[in-house]
Design a protein around this motif. Sequence first.
Motif, PDB file in Angstrom:
ATOM      1  N   UNK A 103      -3.790   9.680  10.639  1.00 42.27           N
ATOM      2  CA  UNK A 103      -4.362   8.814  11.673  1.00 42.27           C
ATOM      3  C   UNK A 103      -5.437   9.551  12.472  1.00 42.27           C
ATOM      4  N   UNK A 104      -5.174  10.789  12.820  1.00 36.79           N
ATOM      5  CA  UNK A 104      -6.139  11.584  13.581  1.00 36.79           C
ATOM      6  C   UNK A 104      -7.416  11.801  12.779  1.00 36.79           C
ATOM      7  N   UNK A 105      -7.279  12.100  11.488  1.00 38.59           N
ATOM      8  CA  UNK A 105      -8.447  12.341  10.640  1.00 38.59           C
ATOM      9  C   UNK A 105      -9.311  11.086  10.494  1.00 38.59           C
ATOM     10  N   UNK A 106      -8.667   9.918  10.473  1.00 41.06           N
ATOM     11  CA  UNK A 106      -9.399   8.668  10.256  1.00 41.06           C
ATOM     12  C   UNK A 106      -9.847   8.028  11.574  1.00 41.06           C
ATOM     13  N   UNK A 146      -1.043   2.252  12.882  1.00 42.79           N
ATOM     14  CA  UNK A 146      -1.942   1.619  11.911  1.00 42.79           C
ATOM     15  C   UNK A 146      -1.648   2.145  10.514  1.00 42.79           C
ATOM     16  N   UNK A 147      -1.440   3.436  10.386  1.00 38.55           N
ATOM     17  CA  UNK A 147      -1.103   4.034   9.095  1.00 38.55           C
ATOM     18  C   UNK A 147       0.218   3.454   8.592  1.00 38.55           C
ATOM     19  N   UNK A 148       1.193   3.339   9.493  1.00 32.00           N
ATOM     20  CA  UNK A 148       2.500   2.775   9.121  1.00 32.00           C
ATOM     21  C   UNK A 148       2.343   1.339   8.614  1.00 32.00           C
ATOM     22  N   UNK A 149       1.501   0.563   9.266  1.00 32.35           N
ATOM     23  CA  UNK A 149       1.282  -0.828   8.844  1.00 32.35           C
ATOM     24  C   UNK A 149       0.592  -0.894   7.494  1.00 32.35           C
ATOM     25  N   UNK A 194      -0.599  -4.691   7.232  1.00 35.66           N
ATOM     26  CA  UNK A 194      -2.058  -4.811   7.339  1.00 35.66           C
ATOM     27  C   UNK A 194      -2.690  -4.017   6.205  1.00 35.66           C
ATOM     28  N   UNK A 195      -3.951  -4.293   5.932  1.00 31.78           N
ATOM     29  CA  UNK A 195      -4.705  -3.547   4.938  1.00 31.78           C
ATOM     30  C   UNK A 195      -5.892  -2.873   5.615  1.00 31.78           C
ATOM     31  N   UNK A 196      -6.245  -1.682   5.146  1.00 33.62           N
ATOM     32  CA  UNK A 196      -7.394  -1.002   5.734  1.00 33.62           C
ATOM     33  C   UNK A 196      -8.695  -1.745   5.440  1.00 33.62           C
ATOM     34  N   UNK A 197      -9.628  -1.663   6.367  1.00 31.14           N
ATOM     35  CA  UNK A 197     -10.958  -2.229   6.155  1.00 31.14           C
ATOM     36  C   UNK A 197     -11.713  -1.336   5.176  1.00 31.14           C
ATOM     37  N   UNK A 198     -12.782  -1.853   4.640  1.00 35.59           N
ATOM     38  CA  UNK A 198     -13.543  -1.143   3.615  1.00 35.59           C
ATOM     39  C   UNK A 198     -13.980   0.245   4.057  1.00 35.59           C
ATOM     40  N   UNK A 199     -14.503   0.365   5.272  1.00 35.50           N
ATOM     41  CA  UNK A 199     -14.963   1.684   5.727  1.00 35.50           C
ATOM     42  C   UNK A 199     -13.802   2.664   5.856  1.00 35.50           C
ATOM     43  N   UNK A 200     -12.623   2.183   6.198  1.00 33.79           N
ATOM     44  CA  UNK A 200     -11.446   3.048   6.301  1.00 33.79           C
ATOM     45  C   UNK A 200     -10.933   3.414   4.906  1.00 33.79           C
ATOM     46  N   UNK A 201     -11.066   2.498   3.944  1.00 30.73           N
ATOM     47  CA  UNK A 201     -10.666   2.814   2.568  1.00 30.73           C
ATOM     48  C   UNK A 201     -11.480   3.976   2.025  1.00 30.73           C
ATOM     49  N   UNK A 218       0.812  -1.188   0.000  1.00 31.51           N
ATOM     50  CA  UNK A 218       0.000   0.000   0.000  1.00 31.51           C
ATOM     51  C   UNK A 218       0.864   1.264   0.000  1.00 31.51           C
ATOM     52  N   UNK A 219       1.941   1.226  -0.766  1.00 29.21           N
ATOM     53  CA  UNK A 219       2.774   2.419  -0.877  1.00 29.21           C
ATOM     54  C   UNK A 219       1.993   3.579  -1.467  1.00 29.21           C
ATOM     55  N   UNK A 220       0.891   3.276  -2.132  1.00 28.24           N
ATOM     56  CA  UNK A 220       0.056   4.320  -2.728  1.00 28.24           C
ATOM     57  C   UNK A 220      -0.496   5.246  -1.642  1.00 28.24           C
ATOM     58  N   UNK A 221      -0.823   4.701  -0.486  1.00 26.20           N
ATOM     59  CA  UNK A 221      -1.299   5.530   0.617  1.00 26.20           C
ATOM     60  C   UNK A 221      -0.219   6.530   1.005  1.00 26.20           C
ATOM     61  N   UNK A 222       0.998   6.054   1.101  1.00 26.76           N
ATOM     62  CA  UNK A 222       2.114   6.938   1.475  1.00 26.76           C
ATOM     63  C   UNK A 222       2.283   8.049   0.446  1.00 26.76           C
TER      64      UNK A 222
END
Length: 67
Positions: A19-22, A28-31, A37-44, A1-5
């Motif tokens: 992290x604060x916004x979500x 968790x963001x680092x993972x 780890x991968x974000x759950x659908x609602x977090x995506x 998930x380097x795309x998130x970075x």
Amino acid sequence: MNRIRELRKTQKLSQQDLATKIGVDRSTIAKWETGINNPRTNKLRQLADILSCPLEALLPESKTKHI
């Protein structure tokens, strides 16, 4: 998930800012960014909104080849 970075940095957000916004821990963001780890659908959906990108941009690329 380097795309998130990449998208996070484009928005000039630290891992803590995102992290604060979500509503998750910075770790968790680092993972997510390292693929541990991968974000759950609602977090995506939240990520896509915050990072101003389509949801599809955050989905992992398919590893299968199409013939």
